[in-house]
Scaffold this active site. Structure first.
Site, PDB file in Angstrom:
ATOM      1  N   ASN A 126      -8.811   1.635  10.247  1.00  0.00           N
ATOM      2  CA  ASN A 126      -8.024   1.299  11.427  1.00  0.00           C
ATOM      3  C   ASN A 126      -8.560   2.030  12.650  1.00  0.00           C
ATOM      4  O   ASN A 126      -9.075   1.429  13.581  1.00  0.00           O
ATOM      5  CB  ASN A 126      -6.551   1.632  11.203  1.00  0.00           C
ATOM      6  CG  ASN A 126      -5.638   1.163  12.329  1.00  0.00           C
ATOM      7  OD1 ASN A 126      -4.445   1.407  12.299  1.00  0.00           O
ATOM      8  ND2 ASN A 126      -6.158   0.497  13.345  1.00  0.00           N
ATOM      9  N   THR A 127      -8.503   3.379  12.641  1.00  0.00           N
ATOM     10  CA  THR A 127      -8.875   4.161  13.814  1.00  0.00           C
ATOM     11  C   THR A 127     -10.312   3.896  14.246  1.00  0.00           C
ATOM     12  O   THR A 127     -10.601   3.835  15.450  1.00  0.00           O
ATOM     13  CB  THR A 127      -8.679   5.663  13.531  1.00  0.00           C
ATOM     14  OG1 THR A 127      -7.337   5.887  13.114  1.00  0.00           O
ATOM     15  CG2 THR A 127      -8.951   6.486  14.775  1.00  0.00           C
TER      16      THR A 127
ATOM     17  N   LYS B 195       0.860  -1.186   0.000  1.00  0.00           N
ATOM     18  CA  LYS B 195       0.000   0.000   0.000  1.00  0.00           C
ATOM     19  C   LYS B 195       0.892   1.231   0.000  1.00  0.00           C
ATOM     20  O   LYS B 195       1.652   1.460   0.937  1.00  0.00           O
ATOM     21  CB  LYS B 195      -0.923   0.024   1.212  1.00  0.00           C
ATOM     22  CG  LYS B 195      -1.807   1.267   1.255  1.00  0.00           C
ATOM     23  CD  LYS B 195      -2.451   1.467   2.606  1.00  0.00           C
ATOM     24  CE  LYS B 195      -3.041   2.867   2.691  1.00  0.00           C
ATOM     25  NZ  LYS B 195      -3.511   3.188   4.054  1.00  0.00           N
TER      26      LYS B 195
ATOM     27  N   GLY C  21      -8.229   9.217  10.161  1.00  0.00           N
ATOM     28  CA  GLY C  21      -8.499   9.225  11.592  1.00  0.00           C
ATOM     29  C   GLY C  21      -9.546  10.214  12.049  1.00  0.00           C
ATOM     30  O   GLY C  21      -9.817  10.327  13.246  1.00  0.00           O
TER      31      GLY C  21
END
Length: 279
Positions: free
Chosen positions: A230-231, A121, A182
């Site tokens: 993710n976050t 990535k 995020g």
């Protein structure tokens, strides 16, 4: 018995598991049943990382080579102990890189650490406050990595023209942000995402901005091929439960997209129309 009172029998052509298999996400020639990709940062420990990854049903997990040990340091625990490559497809990423040269070097390090692993990535950031991508450096790095034989999944802005250029370079997936990394703001740019999706011949995976399950469902309903997050999971009060919620949202959003929603109207449309009724 009056047939009106017979209990109806519903016959579903396929269950969800079958649907996943029949409708795989294909990246660089490999098929995946899950369309939810997850990150491995911000968890309390490796055990929570594994539990959340499993609850999400993730098959592809991304790892920041500059921040997480996957063999660089033999004296500290390795992420590979809890997310082994025989169970998960590792997606090394270039998080923390602010120019093409650093990003390319990081990908080559990942290839060396993971015995020739080609899937990466790419992300090249523009500034530390917004974490928006530096698109000029991203293009430069993408060209070099593709030429060197990497299968590049690329984080980018929501610019449809840039997305098409990255596809033409040879990236195997384009990953536009839906909102800043995020931020948890959700899908802020649905019309740009639609434009990208409708003109793409490679998978389009939303990367960044998702905050909760409904955001993930919206991304999938727009026709995106997957979501990486993710976050939104790691930062939740209960990351494992949130991971499960995200799994269901991805499945529901994909099914809704495939089913085809009704048109939006400014006026009512009765569920039980009176046309043709007796009397």
């Amino acid at each position: 018995m009056n047939p009106r009172f017979l209990k109806p029998t519903f016959i579903f052509p396929m269950n969800l598991k079958t649907l996943d298999i029949a409708d795989p996400l294909v990246i660089a020639g490999k098929s995946y049943a899950s369309r939810l990709l997850t990150g491995t940062g911000k968890y309390r420990d490796f055990d929570e990382t594994r539990a959340a990854s499993q609850a999400a049903g993730a098959e592809i997990v991304t790892v920041a080579i500059r921040r997480v040990n996957i063999g660089q340091d033999a004296n500290t625990p390795s992420l590979l102990d809890v997310l082994p490559p025989d169970e998960f497809t590792l997606l090394p990423n270039t998080a923390g890189c602010y120019n093409a040269a650093d990003a390319v070097r990081t990908c080559k390090l990942a290839r060396e650490l993971l015995d020739g692993h080609k899937l990466v990535k790419l992300e090249v950031l523009g500034d530390q406050r917004t974490l928006f991508p530096d698109v000029v450096e991203t293009l430069k790095a993408a060209e070099e990595l593709v030429a060197d034989g990497f299968d590049v999944m690329v984080y980018t802005s929501d610019d449809p023209i840039l997305a098409k250029k990255l596809e033409q370079i040879g990236c195997v997936a384009v990953m536009p942000l839906a909102a800043p990394i995020g931020s948890g703001l959700g899908i802020q740019n649905r019309y740009n995402l639609l434009e990208i999706v409708e003109n793409a011949k490679v998978p389009i995976i939303v990367d960044a901005g998702v905050g909760t399950a409904s955001d993930a469902a919206v991304a999938m309903e727009l026709g995106c091929d997957g979501v990486l997050m993710n976050t939104a999971i790691a930062g939740a009060t209960d990351p494992v439960l949130m991971a499960h919620a995200m799994k269901l949202a991805i499945q529901a959003g994909r099914a809704a997209f495939k089913a085809g929603r009704i048109p939006r109207k400014r006026y009512a449309s009765a569920s039980s129309p009176i046309d043709g009724t007796i009397g």
